[in-house]
Write a protein that holds these residues in place. Structure first.
Motif, mmCIF file in Angstrom:
data_model
loop_
_atom_site.group_PDB
_atom_site.id
_atom_site.type_symbol
_atom_site.label_atom_id
_atom_site.label_comp_id
_atom_site.label_asym_id
_atom_site.label_seq_id
_atom_site.Cartn_x
_atom_site.Cartn_y
_atom_site.Cartn_z
ATOM 1 N N GLY A 199 -9.185 -102.350 -11.148
ATOM 2 C CA GLY A 199 -9.218 -103.788 -11.703
ATOM 3 C C GLY A 199 -7.829 -103.737 -11.605
ATOM 4 O O GLY A 199 -6.746 -104.866 -11.820
ATOM 5 N N TYR A 200 -7.326 -102.584 -12.926
ATOM 6 C CA TYR A 200 -6.339 -101.772 -13.138
ATOM 7 C C TYR A 200 -5.503 -101.198 -11.940
ATOM 8 O O TYR A 200 -5.869 -100.306 -10.990
ATOM 9 N N THR A 201 -4.089 -101.601 -11.675
ATOM 10 C CA THR A 201 -3.426 -101.209 -10.808
ATOM 11 C C THR A 201 -2.252 -99.875 -11.603
ATOM 12 O O THR A 201 -1.639 -100.269 -12.387
ATOM 13 N N THR A 202 -2.587 -98.975 -10.728
ATOM 14 C CA THR A 202 -1.302 -98.090 -11.309
ATOM 15 C C THR A 202 -0.490 -97.882 -10.086
ATOM 16 O O THR A 202 -0.381 -97.373 -8.935
ATOM 17 N N VAL A 203 0.994 -97.885 -10.142
ATOM 18 C CA VAL A 203 2.186 -96.784 -10.053
ATOM 19 C C VAL A 203 3.169 -96.060 -10.850
ATOM 20 O O VAL A 203 3.445 -95.880 -11.914
ATOM 21 N N ALA A 204 3.645 -94.932 -10.108
ATOM 22 C CA ALA A 204 4.192 -93.807 -11.060
ATOM 23 C C ALA A 204 5.570 -93.389 -10.085
ATOM 24 O O ALA A 204 5.422 -93.705 -8.737
ATOM 25 N N SER A 205 6.436 -92.722 -10.660
ATOM 26 C CA SER A 205 7.178 -91.822 -10.079
ATOM 27 C C SER A 205 6.856 -90.783 -8.889
ATOM 28 O O SER A 205 5.499 -90.483 -9.401
ATOM 29 N N GLY A 206 7.148 -91.479 -7.847
ATOM 30 C CA GLY A 206 7.001 -90.457 -6.756
ATOM 31 C C GLY A 206 5.775 -91.278 -5.648
ATOM 32 O O GLY A 206 6.064 -91.958 -5.059
ATOM 33 N N VAL A 207 5.781 -90.480 -4.289
ATOM 34 C CA VAL A 207 4.746 -91.075 -3.045
ATOM 35 C C VAL A 207 3.050 -90.824 -3.415
ATOM 36 O O VAL A 207 2.393 -89.830 -4.139
ATOM 37 N N HIS A 236 3.563 -97.372 -14.531
ATOM 38 C CA HIS A 236 3.201 -98.265 -15.643
ATOM 39 C C HIS A 236 1.670 -98.579 -14.912
ATOM 40 O O HIS A 236 1.137 -98.505 -13.848
ATOM 41 N N VAL A 237 0.470 -99.266 -15.743
ATOM 42 C CA VAL A 237 -0.480 -99.432 -15.372
ATOM 43 C C VAL A 237 -1.060 -100.814 -15.802
ATOM 44 O O VAL A 237 -0.206 -101.313 -16.637
ATOM 45 N N GLY A 238 -1.195 -102.054 -15.029
ATOM 46 C CA GLY A 238 -1.460 -103.481 -15.108
ATOM 47 C C GLY A 238 -2.185 -104.203 -14.343
ATOM 48 O O GLY A 238 -2.651 -103.344 -13.455
ATOM 49 N N LYS A 241 1.004 -105.878 -8.849
ATOM 50 C CA LYS A 241 0.699 -106.631 -7.747
ATOM 51 C C LYS A 241 1.892 -105.695 -6.524
ATOM 52 O O LYS A 241 3.145 -106.055 -7.178
ATOM 53 N N LEU A 242 1.743 -104.759 -5.962
ATOM 54 C CA LEU A 242 2.388 -104.170 -5.062
ATOM 55 C C LEU A 242 2.972 -104.873 -4.118
ATOM 56 O O LEU A 242 1.759 -105.522 -3.080
ATOM 57 N N PRO A 258 3.832 -108.013 -12.225
ATOM 58 C CA PRO A 258 2.469 -108.760 -12.745
ATOM 59 C C PRO A 258 2.588 -109.232 -12.446
ATOM 60 O O PRO A 258 3.178 -110.352 -11.245
ATOM 61 N N VAL A 259 0.899 -109.674 -11.601
ATOM 62 C CA VAL A 259 0.606 -111.229 -11.591
ATOM 63 C C VAL A 259 0.974 -112.412 -11.962
ATOM 64 O O VAL A 259 1.685 -112.491 -13.654
ATOM 65 N N ASN A 260 1.360 -113.481 -11.436
ATOM 66 C CA ASN A 260 2.408 -114.856 -11.447
ATOM 67 C C ASN A 260 3.830 -114.024 -12.260
ATOM 68 O O ASN A 260 3.598 -115.345 -12.761
#
Length: 476
Positions: A199-207, A236-238, A241-242, A258-260
């Protein structure tokens, strides 16, 4: 050529900034377990006790398990290292959670967590040139550390608040959540394996290379093949929306909002593809396969050029701020500092990129130049090498650095100025740089007069007067 540059530096007092009071206290000998010795550090001018000059960390493989509702992480870090000298003791920077175990080459190793250092004793000395791996398991609350370069007003490292987590480490916060050689001169590639509640999205440096959800948790993997300084890594975790799109030259544009999030905050980044294409014309190809921004729900943090994924606060920003952080992907992340005293090589170049962009949009450079000079006139003047942490991100690093580049541009003309920038980036991509490296390229292409034009801005301490035609003369 190198000798000429060194003579220039010595003759104009632009030698390495002298060491100031260490930012990390040396562990008292009385607190060291038997067999361990106090680490000597890397010897950086601003943070001399950070790092270990005997280590070349080439790759970090980080597995991090977290929950953005709790300020706790569990980690497993595998470091690929080459010994640069014989090592009787290995010293890593680590102020983070409690260490659960250390393995050297797959075998348990004696270790001690003392202050902001993790010390490891190899069973026998590691000979110079040996490649080996260190595995460190740890768990607990990330270390609490505040930024000395801002007088302690900004928390660094892994931060969890308001139902989300993010990483903001410049200049010395990376070792609050993973063990590392926390100096920009020792860049490394990264593999990241991030485990968070479903339910949480993670995005980080790199591919992003893989994502699997099972048993109520989601694991997402990222690869960053190009070496970066440790402070430039971000996660980043939260509830994010990508948004992705195709960028120039096959680059993927990836933004995490972030959503909204209000549309006026997102609007700041609408020109990212055009900005990448424009800066590539001046600096050479964008150095990574992906770029974008991650907006934190915290509106108080500063924007930061975290690698491939610049971090921004949840408030509207000027497009020039987005352009500035993008320029750092070349100057700071790909070309990383050999010593923190040369921070102007990051900030001065990214600031000058703002002027180049403004001119490309049909704007006059004069207002920017006048504003930069006025800012400098209101503060004590100094030469460009920083000598203490409070100078790292002051007006001189940004605006005096940018004006030094403008003085060079006026002296050599646009054609040779473009060649200087492109050659500097191409020659040192993926490497650490010092002021002498840039001056060597400038002299090679622009001659001794190019150095003479920059000299007053480089050495200080006085603020140079307006050169004739500095604001109004059309560059050649």
């Amino acid at each position: 050529m190198k000798r000429l540059i060194l003579l220039f530096l010595a003759g104009t007092s632009l030698a390495l900034a002298r060491q100031t009071a260490p930012q990390l206290p040396a562990p008292p000998l009385s607190t060291l377990p038997d067999g361990f010795s106090a680490p000597s550090g890397y010897g950086d001018s601003i943070y001399p006790l950070l790092g270990d000059a005997g280590l070349d960390v080439t790759h970090y493989d980080l597995s991090l398990r977290s929950d953005p509702r709790q300020d706790v992480i569990s980690g497993r870090a595998v470091l690929s290292i080459t010994a640069l000298r014989e090592l009787n003791q290995i010293s890593l920077d680590f102020a983070g959670p409690k260490v659960l175990g250390v393995k050297l080459g797959g075998r348990a190793a004696q270790h001690a967590q003392v202050g902001e250092k993790l010390l490891i004793l190899p069973p026998t000395p590691v000979t110079a040139g040996t490649a080996f791996t260190l595995t460190v398991a740890y768990s607990g609350t990330p270390a609490l550390q505040y930024d000395s370069s801002t007088g302690g007003g900004l928390r660094l490292g892994w931060i969890t608040q308001a139902g989300g987590s993010y990483v903001l480490s410049e200049p010395d916060g990376a070792h609050t959540f993973f063990p590392c050689n926390d100096v920009p001169a020792d860049g490394a590639s990264f593999s990241l394996h991030l485990d968070v509640p479903a339910g949480y999205t993670t995005v980080a440096s790199g591919v992003q290379t893989r994502q699997v959800t099972a048993a109520g948790r989601t694991r997402t993997d990222f690869e960053l093949a190009q070496p970066i300084p440790t402070y430039a890594l971000t996660v980043h975790v939260g509830r994010l929306k990508l948004e992705t799109q195709a960028g120039p030259a096959g680059i993927q544009i990836r933004n995490a909002f972030p959503v909204n999030l209000p549309d006026d905050v997102k609007a700041t980044f609408a020109q990212t593809p055009a900005m990448i294409g424009f800066l590539a014309e001046w600096f050479g190809p964008y150095p990574y396969p992906v770029y974008g921004v991650a907006v934190s729900a915290d509106p108080q943090i500063p924007a930061l050029e975290t690698a491939t994924l610049s971090t921004f606060p949840a408030r509207p920003e000027q497009p020039t701020t987005a352009l500035h952080e993008l320029a750092h992907q070349w100057f700071g992340n790909s070309l990383r500092l050999g010593d923190w005293s040369d921070i102007w090589l990051n900030e001065g170049f990214a600031t000058y990129a703002e002027l180049l962009w403004a001119q490309s949009q049909g704007q006059s450079a004069a207002p920017l130049l006048e504003r930069w000079y006025a800012r400098l006139a209101r503060v004590p003047a100094r030469g460009l090498p920083a000598t203490q942490s409070l100078q790292l991100f002051d007006s001189s690093s940004y605006f005096r650095g940018a004006l030094a580049l403008h003085a060079l541009r006026l002296n050599v003309g646009d054609g040779r100025f473009r060649r200087i920038l492109a050659d500097y980036v191409g020659r040192f991509a993926g490497r650490s740089v010092r002021t002498a490296d840039f001056l060597g390229v400038a002299q090679q292409i622009g001659g001794q007069t190019a150095l003479d034009a920059m000299r007053p801005w480089l050495v200080g301490p006085q603020l140079p007067p307006f050169p004739k035609g500095f604001f109004t003369q059309a560059v050649r």
